[in-house]
Design an enzyme around this catalytic site. Structure first.
Site, PDB file in Angstrom:
ATOM      1  N   GLY A  26      -0.446   3.850   4.688  1.00 13.27           N
ATOM      2  CA  GLY A  26       0.030   2.815   3.722  1.00 13.27           C
ATOM      3  C   GLY A  26       0.698   1.884   4.394  1.00 13.27           C
ATOM      4  N   SER A  27       1.517   1.053   4.029  1.00 15.95           N
ATOM      5  CA  SER A  27       2.312  -0.032   4.237  1.00 15.95           C
ATOM      6  C   SER A  27       2.065  -1.412   3.359  1.00 15.95           C
ATOM      7  CB  SER A  27       2.275  -0.334   5.683  1.00 15.95           C
ATOM      8  OG  SER A  27       3.491  -1.067   6.037  1.00 15.95           O
ATOM      9  N   ARG A  28       1.920  -2.361   4.251  1.00 18.17           N
ATOM     10  CA  ARG A  28       1.697  -3.442   3.563  1.00 18.17           C
ATOM     11  C   ARG A  28       0.587  -4.538   4.282  1.00 18.17           C
ATOM     12  NH1 ARG A  28       6.524  -7.137   3.278  1.00 18.17           N
ATOM     13  NH2 ARG A  28       5.730  -9.051   4.172  1.00 18.17           N
ATOM     14  N   MET A  53       0.716  -1.110  -0.068  1.00 15.04           N
ATOM     15  CA  MET A  53       0.014  -0.101  -0.058  1.00 15.04           C
ATOM     16  C   MET A  53       0.977   1.317   0.207  1.00 15.04           C
ATOM     17  SD  MET A  53      -2.543  -1.315   2.977  1.00 15.04           S
ATOM     18  CE  MET A  53      -3.514   0.128   3.083  1.00 15.04           C
ATOM     19  N   ILE A  97       0.835  -4.516   8.357  1.00 18.72           N
ATOM     20  CA  ILE A  97       2.341  -4.498   8.809  1.00 18.72           C
ATOM     21  C   ILE A  97       2.538  -2.929   8.580  1.00 18.72           C
ATOM     22  CG2 ILE A  97       4.774  -5.039   7.837  1.00 18.72           C
ATOM     23  CD1 ILE A  97       3.898  -7.345   6.955  1.00 18.72           C
TER      24      ILE A  97
END
Length: 218
Positions: free
Chosen positions: A187-189, A101, A157
């Site tokens: 965001g991120s994952r 993300m 994550i």
């Protein structure tokens, strides 16, 4: 038939639908922009602040948007907006689908299947960029759902910018497929583990939309 997904009350500003949990970041930014704009005509210093403050406030509104979605049909749907970063067979027979993300994606995550939340565990860790291998040890929230396919694991994550994961529902909650379940700020994952025997329908590099993109192949 696809259905519209309603949600619990969330933050809002000027008619823009925002993610729950956005207020601590958004309200001070918008307030600073508003005050600097009001004072800009009389103060050079305020005018200098007004432009970046207004740009930042607009960016925050975009980052924390939370649009309604027509939830797709399918056994497993994407929990996150983003791009499929990797598809990896796991030692226990499951398949991990990792969705990256970016800060430009919607940050609200949704339930990949209907079921009961059996576990929501916060795991402390680092904050390296989510596209690095070292992100395996990042701050995270591990979800488990009891579904018609059995236990489904999903992991939110954190990354280099995302320092806060906000779960929306506690252990024991029954959720509908596509229901909003949490937020990763900026965001991120998100990793989703498909049970053995479930074929993956997406490809690495493919864009996904939470609640819309089907992950499994029926």
């Amino acid at each position: 038939m696809p259905h519209s997904q309603t949600s619990a009350p969330r933050d809002s500003l000027a008619g823009v639908r925002l993610a729950r949990g956005a207020s601590p970041w958004l309200l001070p930014t918008v307030a600073t922009a508003a005050v600097s704009l009001l004072r800009a005509r009389r103060s050079g210093a305020a005018k200098a602040v007004a432009v970046p403050a207004t740009a930042l406030a607009a960016g925050m509104l975009w980052f924390f948007r939370d649009p309604e979605r027509e939830i797709a049909q399918g056994r497993v749907i994407s929990p996150a907006d983003g791009v499929v970063q990797s598809i990896m067979p796991w030692k226990d027979g499951r398949t991990r689908v990792a969705i990256f993300m970016s800060p430009l994606n919607v940050h609200v995550n949704r339930a990949p299947l209907s079921g009961t939340v059996t576990s929501v565990e916060h795991v402390p860790g680092g904050f390296v960029p989510a596209f690095n291998k070292e992100s395996e040890n990042n701050e995270r929230v591990v979800w488990h759902f009891d579904t018609e396919l059995g236990d489904i694991e999903m992991i939110q994550i954190a990354g280099a910018v995302a320092r806060r994961i906000v779960p929306y529902v506690p252990q024991g909650t029954k959720v509908e497929q596509g229901e909003r379940i949490g937020l990763i700020r900026f965001g991120s994952r998100v990793d989703l583990y498909l049970p053995e025997g479930v074929e993956v329908a997406v490809e690495v590099g493919q864009k996904t939309v939470a609640g819309v993109t089907r992950i499994d192949r029926g």
